[in-house]
Design an enzyme around this catalytic site. Structure first.
Site, PDB file in Angstrom:
ATOM      1  N   CYS A 119       0.803  -1.230   0.000  1.00  0.00           N
ATOM      2  CA  CYS A 119       0.000   0.000   0.000  1.00  0.00           C
ATOM      3  C   CYS A 119       0.836   1.281   0.000  1.00  0.00           C
ATOM      4  O   CYS A 119       0.333   2.352  -0.279  1.00  0.00           O
ATOM      5  CB  CYS A 119      -0.961  -0.002   1.191  1.00  0.00           C
ATOM      6  SG  CYS A 119      -0.135   0.097   2.782  1.00  0.00           S
ATOM      7  N   HIS A 151      -2.945  11.750  15.638  1.00  0.00           N
ATOM      8  CA  HIS A 151      -3.356  10.889  14.536  1.00  0.00           C
ATOM      9  C   HIS A 151      -2.146  10.129  14.001  1.00  0.00           C
ATOM     10  O   HIS A 151      -1.104  10.728  13.725  1.00  0.00           O
ATOM     11  CB  HIS A 151      -3.962  11.756  13.424  1.00  0.00           C
ATOM     12  CG  HIS A 151      -4.284  11.005  12.173  1.00  0.00           C
ATOM     13  ND1 HIS A 151      -5.461  10.277  12.021  1.00  0.00           N
ATOM     14  CD2 HIS A 151      -3.594  10.857  11.019  1.00  0.00           C
ATOM     15  CE1 HIS A 151      -5.469   9.728  10.822  1.00  0.00           C
ATOM     16  NE2 HIS A 151      -4.355  10.054  10.190  1.00  0.00           N
ATOM     17  N   HIS A 156      -4.813   4.681   9.929  1.00  0.00           N
ATOM     18  CA  HIS A 156      -6.116   4.007   9.976  1.00  0.00           C
ATOM     19  C   HIS A 156      -5.928   2.499  10.131  1.00  0.00           C
ATOM     20  O   HIS A 156      -4.849   1.964   9.857  1.00  0.00           O
ATOM     21  CB  HIS A 156      -6.929   4.309   8.715  1.00  0.00           C
ATOM     22  CG  HIS A 156      -7.412   5.726   8.660  1.00  0.00           C
ATOM     23  ND1 HIS A 156      -6.682   6.729   8.058  1.00  0.00           N
ATOM     24  CD2 HIS A 156      -8.545   6.305   9.154  1.00  0.00           C
ATOM     25  CE1 HIS A 156      -7.351   7.878   8.170  1.00  0.00           C
ATOM     26  NE2 HIS A 156      -8.478   7.654   8.833  1.00  0.00           N
ATOM     27  N   ASP A 204      -7.864  -6.039   6.316  1.00  0.00           N
ATOM     28  CA  ASP A 204      -7.275  -6.861   5.252  1.00  0.00           C
ATOM     29  C   ASP A 204      -5.811  -7.204   5.534  1.00  0.00           C
ATOM     30  O   ASP A 204      -5.012  -7.381   4.619  1.00  0.00           O
ATOM     31  CB  ASP A 204      -7.410  -6.147   3.898  1.00  0.00           C
ATOM     32  CG  ASP A 204      -6.772  -4.750   3.927  1.00  0.00           C
ATOM     33  OD1 ASP A 204      -6.136  -4.400   4.941  1.00  0.00           O
ATOM     34  OD2 ASP A 204      -6.926  -4.026   2.938  1.00  0.00           O
ATOM     35  N   ARG A 255      -4.734  -4.559   9.572  1.00  0.00           N
ATOM     36  CA  ARG A 255      -3.661  -3.766   8.948  1.00  0.00           C
ATOM     37  C   ARG A 255      -3.686  -2.360   9.532  1.00  0.00           C
ATOM     38  O   ARG A 255      -4.586  -1.575   9.254  1.00  0.00           O
ATOM     39  CB  ARG A 255      -3.840  -3.706   7.428  1.00  0.00           C
ATOM     40  CG  ARG A 255      -2.838  -2.756   6.743  1.00  0.00           C
ATOM     41  CD  ARG A 255      -2.823  -2.934   5.226  1.00  0.00           C
ATOM     42  NE  ARG A 255      -4.115  -2.652   4.612  1.00  0.00           N
ATOM     43  CZ  ARG A 255      -4.447  -1.504   4.012  1.00  0.00           C
ATOM     44  NH1 ARG A 255      -3.583  -0.506   3.938  1.00  0.00           N
ATOM     45  NH2 ARG A 255      -5.648  -1.343   3.477  1.00  0.00           N
ATOM     46  N   CYS A 294      -2.386   0.875   9.121  1.00  0.00           N
ATOM     47  CA  CYS A 294      -1.768   1.598   8.020  1.00  0.00           C
ATOM     48  C   CYS A 294      -1.315   2.960   8.561  1.00  0.00           C
ATOM     49  O   CYS A 294      -2.134   3.841   8.817  1.00  0.00           O
ATOM     50  CB  CYS A 294      -2.795   1.756   6.905  1.00  0.00           C
ATOM     51  SG  CYS A 294      -2.178   2.585   5.452  1.00  0.00           S
TER      52      CYS A 294
END
Ligand code: FE
Length: 172
Positions: free
Chosen positions: A103, A140, A143, A147, A155, A157
Site C-alpha cells: 500500500c 493521529h 487508519h 485486510d 492492517r 496503516c
C-alpha cells in the site's frame, strides 16, 4: 602534572562512552513531553504542539493529514526494533508486528500493547474508516483495516512521519 593529564584522559573517556546508547533515548530538542518511559496520558493543546513539532509532523499528527504513499521513511523498511510515537515517545509497534504491504505506508498487524493506541470512527472523505491515534498524546497515526495477514487479520496503516524507529541493541 601527570595526575592532571590522567584526569583529562579519564574525562575524555567518560564523555565518549556515555554517548551512544543514551543518545537514542534523548527527547527531540524543544519537546518536553517526549518520553519513551512515561506512559501518563498527555493533554496538550494544538497551539502548544504547533510550537514544538516540525510542520511535517504537525500536519499529520494534529490535522490528520496523510503522507503520500511510497514516500515515507518506513514503508519499505525492515529494521529490527521498536516504533515510537514521534510526537510523545509512546511505544507503538515492534518490528515483528510489521509486514510488507504493497500500500505504500508502513503496515503492522498488531500494536505493542493494547493501550498503545486508541480508535475512533472516521467518516471523512465519504468513507467509513477507523482512525488510529496515539494512546498517550492522542495524535493521529493512521487508519485500521481488516485486510491484514494472520494472526490478527488487521492492517494498521501508519504514516512514517509520526513514527520514530529505534533499533534493538546489538549486544556489543
Ligand atoms: Fe504520542
Amino acid at each position: 602534572m601527570r595526575i592532571s593529564i590522567l584526569f583529562v584522559l579519564l574525562a575524555l573517556l567518560g564523555s565518549c562512552t556515555a554517548q551512544t546508547p543514551e543518545k537514542k533515548t534523548t527527547a527531540p530538542a524543544g519537546n518536553p513531553y517526549y518520553s519513551r518511559t512515561d506512559t501518563t496520558v498527555l493533554q496538550v493543546s494544538n497551539a502548544t504542539w504547533k510550537k514544538i513539532l516540525p510542520d511535517s509532523v504537525y500536519v499529520v499528527a494534529r490535522e490528520s493529514d496523510t503522507e503520500r504513499p511510497f514516500t515515507g521513511k518506513y514503508w519499505n523498511f525492515e529494521g529490527l526494533g521498536t516504533y515510537y510515537c514521534a510526537v510523545c515517545g509512546n511505544a507503538l509497534f515492534r518490528s515483528d508486528g510489521k509486514f510488507a504491504s504493497s500500500c505504500g505506508w508502513p503496515s503492522f498487524f498488531e500494536t505493542m500493547r493494547p493501550t498503545s493506541v486508541t480508535y475512533k470512527q472516521d467518516h471523512s472523505y465519504g468513507m467509513e474508516r477507523i482512525e488510529v491515534n496515539c494512546g498517550r498524546c492522542g495524535s493521529h497515526l493512521g487508519h485500521l483495516f481488516d485486510d491484514g495477514p494472520p494472526p490478527t487479520g488487521k492492517r494498521y496503516c501508519m504514516n512514517s512521519v509520526v513514527l520514530d524507529f529505534v533499533p534493538d541493541a546489538t549486544g556489543n
